[in-house]
Scaffold this active site. Structure first.
Site, PDB file in Angstrom:
ATOM      1  N   ASN A 255      29.238  45.170  52.092  1.00 13.57           N
ATOM      2  CA  ASN A 255      28.951  44.741  50.725  1.00 13.57           C
ATOM      3  C   ASN A 255      30.100  43.843  50.286  1.00 13.57           C
ATOM      4  O   ASN A 255      31.176  44.330  49.956  1.00 13.57           O
ATOM      5  CB  ASN A 255      28.840  45.997  49.833  1.00 13.57           C
ATOM      6  CG  ASN A 255      28.708  45.654  48.358  1.00 13.57           C
ATOM      7  OD1 ASN A 255      28.452  44.507  47.996  1.00 13.57           O
ATOM      8  ND2 ASN A 255      28.887  46.656  47.495  1.00 13.57           N
TER       9      ASN A 255
ATOM     10  N   LYS B  71      30.361  42.042  47.699  1.00 12.18           N
ATOM     11  CA  LYS B  71      30.515  41.979  46.243  1.00 12.18           C
ATOM     12  C   LYS B  71      30.684  40.523  45.796  1.00 12.18           C
ATOM     13  O   LYS B  71      30.152  39.613  46.438  1.00 12.18           O
ATOM     14  CB  LYS B  71      31.677  42.873  45.785  1.00 12.18           C
ATOM     15  CG  LYS B  71      31.568  44.299  46.357  1.00 12.18           C
ATOM     16  CD  LYS B  71      32.483  45.278  45.716  1.00 12.18           C
ATOM     17  CE  LYS B  71      32.296  46.641  46.362  1.00 12.18           C
ATOM     18  NZ  LYS B  71      33.075  47.694  45.737  1.00 12.18           N
TER      19      LYS B  71
ATOM     20  N   HIS C 262      24.112  50.053  42.573  1.00 14.87           N
ATOM     21  CA  HIS C 262      25.537  50.234  42.872  1.00 14.87           C
ATOM     22  C   HIS C 262      26.255  50.672  41.592  1.00 14.87           C
ATOM     23  O   HIS C 262      25.889  50.240  40.492  1.00 14.87           O
ATOM     24  CB  HIS C 262      26.120  48.920  43.403  1.00 14.87           C
ATOM     25  CG  HIS C 262      27.497  49.093  43.965  1.00 14.87           C
ATOM     26  ND1 HIS C 262      28.617  49.181  43.170  1.00 14.87           N
ATOM     27  CD2 HIS C 262      27.929  49.236  45.243  1.00 14.87           C
ATOM     28  CE1 HIS C 262      29.678  49.359  43.946  1.00 14.87           C
ATOM     29  NE2 HIS C 262      29.292  49.400  45.213  1.00 14.87           N
TER      30      HIS C 262
ATOM     31  N   GLU D  49      28.896  49.755  40.318  1.00 16.51           N
ATOM     32  CA  GLU D  49      29.404  48.635  39.515  1.00 16.51           C
ATOM     33  C   GLU D  49      28.285  48.042  38.662  1.00 16.51           C
ATOM     34  O   GLU D  49      28.531  47.585  37.547  1.00 16.51           O
ATOM     35  CB  GLU D  49      30.037  47.572  40.429  1.00 16.51           C
ATOM     36  CG  GLU D  49      31.368  48.075  40.985  1.00 16.51           C
ATOM     37  CD  GLU D  49      31.736  47.545  42.366  1.00 16.51           C
ATOM     38  OE1 GLU D  49      31.118  46.567  42.821  1.00 16.51           O
ATOM     39  OE2 GLU D  49      32.639  48.135  42.999  1.00 16.51           O
TER      40      GLU D  49
ATOM     41  N   GLU E 217      28.219  57.040  47.294  1.00 13.97           N
ATOM     42  CA  GLU E 217      29.493  56.380  47.013  1.00 13.97           C
ATOM     43  C   GLU E 217      30.149  57.026  45.798  1.00 13.97           C
ATOM     44  O   GLU E 217      29.843  56.654  44.652  1.00 13.97           O
ATOM     45  CB  GLU E 217      29.267  54.893  46.721  1.00 13.97           C
ATOM     46  CG  GLU E 217      28.644  54.136  47.864  1.00 13.97           C
ATOM     47  CD  GLU E 217      29.004  52.653  47.821  1.00 13.97           C
ATOM     48  OE1 GLU E 217      29.458  52.141  48.835  1.00 13.97           O
ATOM     49  OE2 GLU E 217      28.842  52.027  46.753  1.00 13.97           O
TER      50      GLU E 217
ATOM     51  N   GLY F  71      37.010  51.276  46.239  1.00 16.42           N
ATOM     52  CA  GLY F  71      38.088  50.307  46.008  1.00 16.42           C
ATOM     53  C   GLY F  71      39.427  50.932  45.663  1.00 16.42           C
ATOM     54  O   GLY F  71      40.343  50.235  45.247  1.00 16.42           O
TER      55      GLY F  71
ATOM     56  N   SER G 265      36.069  53.106  50.163  1.00 14.32           N
ATOM     57  CA  SER G 265      37.332  52.966  50.900  1.00 14.32           C
ATOM     58  C   SER G 265      37.202  53.265  52.388  1.00 14.32           C
ATOM     59  O   SER G 265      38.116  53.827  52.995  1.00 14.32           O
ATOM     60  CB  SER G 265      38.430  53.831  50.246  1.00 14.32           C
ATOM     61  OG  SER G 265      38.697  53.378  48.933  1.00 14.32           O
TER      62      SER G 265
HETATM   63  P1  PGA Z   1      35.059  49.757  49.074  1.00 13.93           P
HETATM   64  O1  PGA Z   1      33.659  49.532  48.340  1.00 13.93           O
HETATM   65  O2  PGA Z   1      34.767  49.927  50.537  1.00 13.93           O
HETATM   66  O3  PGA Z   1      35.850  48.531  48.786  1.00 13.93           O
HETATM   67  O4  PGA Z   1      35.667  50.994  48.484  1.00 13.93           O
HETATM   68  C1  PGA Z   1      32.489  50.179  48.781  1.00 13.93           C
HETATM   69  C2  PGA Z   1      31.334  49.799  47.898  1.00 13.93           C
HETATM   70  O5  PGA Z   1      31.501  49.708  46.676  1.00 13.93           O
HETATM   71  O6  PGA Z   1      30.209  49.593  48.392  1.00 13.93           O
END
Ligand code: PGA
Length: 254
Positions: free
Chosen positions: A9, A11, A94, A96, A164, A170, A210
């Site tokens: 992903n 983003k 997601h 976000e 998640e 992140g 992460s």
């Molecule tokens: P990350 O994000 O691996 O940077 O923690 C995962 C995601 O939000 O899909």
């Protein structure tokens, strides 16, 4: 047997040129890895160019979002019929999107239904906040998100769910493999309760938050974890290739 799936992903990262270089840096190696479904989810504007770069390979594309109507006066939105030309998968719900763009379970549910109707495989994201986690409300939160996200959806093995935890995204603080497996098992039970045991056994459930080449093994060895949704580490070719490679070797010896 569920085929492991690793999805990157990206983003809101990479301009077109950067997206193309990233794909060029990993396309041959990714293509050569068997037994894992490899999905890249770049920004919308790079999908068409990347589709050309991965032509004839075993790599697939996904979008990071979509709207639930086919066309019309929805300024700024991207429709499923635009995506089916380019993608096999679409990430929906997601955290976000839920947090910064006020996406509700009801909206996400409409998108999941529409994606499936359109022939796209949804990667439905669910996850609890740090507060939910610390106050013992993980199961309740996750079950609610699964039930609401799948309300009125007919049983299908085309669905993918990514667990998640918001506190792990992140932050560099991934869940442990055991924690991920415990919650992912709950998700499988929720799907079995809502649909049926057989479909729940066929649906792929991913961990995200992460994930790196240093911790992927911890997740992949767990029985209910079928792969990962990778954010930051999917923007580095060597990292992403290593994650896919480890997944291929660990799942095939399981
Ligand atoms: P990350 O994000 O691996 O940077 O923690 C995962 C995601 O939000 O899909």
């Amino acid at each position: 047997m569920r085929k492991p799936l690793i999805s990157g992903n990206w983003k809101m990262n990479t301009k077109l040129e950067e997206a193309e270089s990233l794909v060029r840096a990993m396309v041959a190696e990714l293509d050569s890895i068997d037994n894992v479904e490899k999905v890249l989810c770049p920004p919308f504007i790079s999908l068409a160019a990347i589709k050309e770069l991965i032509k004839g390979t075993s790599i697939e594309l996904g979008a990071q979002n979509m709207y639930f109507e086919d066309k019309g006066a929805y300024t700024g939105e991207i429709s499923p019929i635009m995506l089916t030309d380019l993608c096999d998968f679409v990430i929906l719900g997601h955290s976000e999107r839920r947090q910064y763009f006020a996406e509700t379970d009801e909206l996400i549910n409409k998108k999941v239904k529409k994606a499936l109707e359109s022939g796209l495989k949804p990667i439905l994201c669910v996850g609890e906040s740090l507060e939910d986690n610390e106050t013992g409300r993980t199961e309740q939160k996750i079950t609610r998100q699964v039930n609401a996200g799948l309300a009125g959806v007919s049983p299908t093995s085309q669905l993918v769910i990514a667990y998640e935890p918001i506190w792990a995204i992140g932050t560099g603080k991934a869940a442990t493999g055991k924690q991920a497996n415990t919650t992912i098992s709950l998700i499988r039970s929720a799907v079995a309760n809502l649909w049926d045991e057989k479909t729940a056994e066929a649906v792929r459930l991913l961990y995200g938050g992460s994930v790196t080449s240093s911790n992927i093994a911890e997740f992949i060895i767990e029985s209910d974890v079928d792969g990962a949704l990778v954010g930051g580490a999917s923007l580095k070719a060597d990292e992403f290739v290593s994650i896919v490679r480890q997944t291929s070797s660990l799942k095939s010896i399981r």
